[in-house]
Design a protein around this motif. Structure first.
Motif, mmCIF file in Angstrom:
data_model
loop_
_atom_site.group_PDB
_atom_site.id
_atom_site.type_symbol
_atom_site.label_atom_id
_atom_site.label_comp_id
_atom_site.label_asym_id
_atom_site.label_seq_id
_atom_site.Cartn_x
_atom_site.Cartn_y
_atom_site.Cartn_z
ATOM 1 N N LEU A 93 1.106 -1.016 -0.096
ATOM 2 C CA LEU A 93 -0.215 0.299 -0.021
ATOM 3 C C LEU A 93 0.801 1.498 -0.137
ATOM 4 C CD1 LEU A 93 -3.108 -0.511 2.674
ATOM 5 C CD2 LEU A 93 -3.163 -0.364 0.340
ATOM 6 N N THR A 94 0.276 2.087 -0.697
ATOM 7 C CA THR A 94 1.173 3.566 -0.516
ATOM 8 C C THR A 94 0.367 4.471 0.253
ATOM 9 O OG1 THR A 94 0.178 4.007 -2.982
ATOM 10 C CG2 THR A 94 2.309 3.063 -2.969
ATOM 11 N N ASP A 95 0.996 5.553 0.356
ATOM 12 C CA ASP A 95 0.230 5.969 1.821
ATOM 13 C C ASP A 95 -1.407 6.061 2.192
ATOM 14 O OD1 ASP A 95 2.388 7.737 1.660
ATOM 15 O OD2 ASP A 95 1.870 9.678 -0.413
ATOM 16 N N PRO A 96 -1.424 4.955 2.710
ATOM 17 C CA PRO A 96 -3.063 4.875 3.231
ATOM 18 C C PRO A 96 -3.637 5.970 3.985
ATOM 19 C CG PRO A 96 -1.018 3.503 4.502
ATOM 20 C CD PRO A 96 -0.751 4.425 3.245
ATOM 21 N N VAL A 97 -4.919 5.869 3.261
ATOM 22 C CA VAL A 97 -5.970 7.199 3.998
ATOM 23 C C VAL A 97 -7.473 6.880 3.744
ATOM 24 C CG1 VAL A 97 -6.673 9.253 4.373
ATOM 25 C CG2 VAL A 97 -4.665 9.302 3.439
ATOM 26 N N TRP A 98 -7.619 5.439 4.684
ATOM 27 C CA TRP A 98 -8.829 5.061 4.757
ATOM 28 C C TRP A 98 -9.810 6.235 5.750
ATOM 29 C CZ3 TRP A 98 -6.084 1.798 2.805
ATOM 30 C CH2 TRP A 98 -6.386 1.266 1.659
ATOM 31 N N SER A 99 -9.453 6.752 6.156
ATOM 32 C CA SER A 99 -11.010 8.534 6.853
ATOM 33 C C SER A 99 -11.393 9.271 6.314
ATOM 34 C CB SER A 99 -9.537 9.088 7.172
ATOM 35 O OG SER A 99 -8.881 8.276 9.073
ATOM 36 N N GLN A 100 -12.394 9.420 6.844
ATOM 37 C CA GLN A 100 -13.222 10.761 6.054
ATOM 38 C C GLN A 100 -12.514 11.819 5.438
ATOM 39 O OE1 GLN A 100 -15.325 8.650 4.560
ATOM 40 N NE2 GLN A 100 -16.767 10.150 4.926
ATOM 41 N N ARG A 101 -11.658 12.310 6.692
ATOM 42 C CA ARG A 101 -10.487 13.499 6.282
ATOM 43 C C ARG A 101 -9.204 13.135 6.468
ATOM 44 N NH1 ARG A 101 -14.340 18.241 6.569
ATOM 45 N NH2 ARG A 101 -16.715 17.924 8.184
ATOM 46 N N VAL A 129 3.515 -1.717 3.349
ATOM 47 C CA VAL A 129 3.123 0.454 3.541
ATOM 48 C C VAL A 129 4.570 1.265 3.194
ATOM 49 C CG1 VAL A 129 1.970 2.012 4.357
ATOM 50 C CG2 VAL A 129 1.626 -0.425 4.945
ATOM 51 N N LEU A 130 4.381 1.856 2.024
ATOM 52 C CA LEU A 130 5.097 2.453 1.993
ATOM 53 C C LEU A 130 4.762 4.435 2.190
ATOM 54 C CD1 LEU A 130 6.198 1.727 -1.825
ATOM 55 C CD2 LEU A 130 7.216 1.192 0.624
ATOM 56 N N VAL A 131 5.270 5.052 3.091
ATOM 57 C CA VAL A 131 4.391 6.304 3.665
ATOM 58 C C VAL A 131 5.770 7.329 3.195
ATOM 59 C CG1 VAL A 131 3.940 7.889 5.342
ATOM 60 C CG2 VAL A 131 3.324 5.520 5.300
ATOM 61 N N SER A 132 5.066 8.329 2.165
ATOM 62 C CA SER A 132 6.192 9.510 1.379
ATOM 63 C C SER A 132 6.693 10.011 2.497
ATOM 64 C CB SER A 132 5.821 9.313 0.130
ATOM 65 O OG SER A 132 4.576 10.222 0.512
#
Length: 336
Positions: A93-101, A129-132
């Motif tokens: 996964l790259t820069d994973p964001v499942w949040s609403q905001r 997970v890759l977090v840039s």
């Protein structure tokens, strides 16, 4: 002054380098983030295109395969800069964001206008997970907590971001690196941490205290370049990628959040520059990200995809080489 700056860096301490002055990180021969007065000039200047409150993707939420083995390469768009890369039996996964905001606040800040292209419950086992960098639309602690609980992946990130993640998600497995480092992952896959032209901050008092980066995923089926978030920077880093890596089967490049240019140009490339990046880094194909989910800047929601198509035509590049992905879209990328 230097001693006070070093003491104030809450995320990282280490020796100076060509992109770290002993206190803060910087872009070599590049530009620092804009001043607060420029930010206010932009915010108060109007000219922001209106986005819809909801913009559903034409694609249904995807249900990924458990694994894609061998040299196959499947890309699934989650939204913004969150993508699932499946190859060599690994799920990344790259820069994973499942949040609403994309915000430090649950009740304010950029709100997603379409749901994630993969329901969190339908994710396959996540290995890496890759977090840039640490901006909220790329480093989402709430999502990392969920991933830790369900998948316990390894998180690979540039210097200083480990302090933020470790404080927010205790026990998360972290691999922290500087530009130019190579990390063996397994399954004949390695990840290279590479320079991009950007900056970092979680608030008003931690600018450039953590490093930003792109990643090259070296696989048996070819190399994948995830540029994270970047300005074009006269193509310097794209040329460097071509020199170091020869070329890419796929580049994942940002195409949105670029207006107004007087403010955004140093750190967010536009679609025309992204097409130049595709050519300069010698990528066979590219996927456009960083658009269409969170309203961050002035352009309309559909402008990045439209401008990308125009730029491809202007530069004589076939449309199928560079796709502006929508949430839920699945792409089996052709072999080289």
């Amino acid at each position: 002054m230097a001693a006070r700056k070093r003491a104030a860096n809450r995320y990282y301490s280490g020796p100076p380098s060509d992109h770290f002055d002993g206190a803060l990180f910087f872009n070599p021969n590049g530009k620092p983030p804009a001043r607060f007065s420029d930010l206010m000039k932009w915010q108060l200047g109007g000219e922001r295109s209106k986005w819809p409150t909801a913009d559903p993707s034409p694609f249904r939420q995807a249900t990924p395969a458990n694994r894609i083995d061998g040299s196959g390469l499947r890309l699934t768009m989650v939204g913004h800069s969150s993508l699932l890369i499946q190859t060599a039996g690994l799920n990344i996964l790259t820069d994973p964001v499942w949040s609403q905001r994309a915000s430090p606040l649950a009740f304010a800040g950029p709100k997603r206008v379409n749901p994630p292209g993969i329901a969190f419950s339908n994710l396959p086992p996540i290995d890496l997970v890759l977090v840039s960098h640490n901006h909220y639309d790329h480093l989402d602690l709430a999502t990392l907590k969920r991933l830790k609980t369900k998948h316990d992946p390894l998180v690979l990130t540039p210097l200083g971001n480990d302090a933020i993640i470790d404080a927010g998600v205790p026990g998360m497995r972290l691999s922290v690196h500087d530009w130019g480092e190579r990390v063996e992952i397994g399954n004949d896959v390695a990840v290279h941490v590479e320079p991009v032209h950007h900056w970092s901050a979680r608030g008003t008092r931690d600018r450039r205290m953590a490093l930003w980066a792109g990643f090259v995923v070296e696989t048996p089926g070819g190399k994948v370049y995830f540029a994270g978030d970047t300005g074009f920077h006269e193509g310097i880093n794209y040329r460097l990628m071509a020199e170091r890596h020869g070329g890419f089967r796929l580049a994942i490049l940002p195409i949105g959040a670029y207006e107004p240019r007087w403010f955004m140009a140093p750190h967010h490339q536009n679609p025309e520059e992204a097409v130049q990046g595709l050519l300069l880094c010698n990528a066979a194909y590219a996927a456009g990200c960083h658009w269409g989910t969170f309203r961050l800047t002035n352009e309309s929601i559909d402008e990045p995809a439209r401008k990308l198509g125009e730029a491809l035509n202007d530069q004589g590049v076939p449309q199928e080489r560079f796709r502006a992905l929508r949430p839920g879209e699945v792409w089996d990328v052709s072999a080289l």
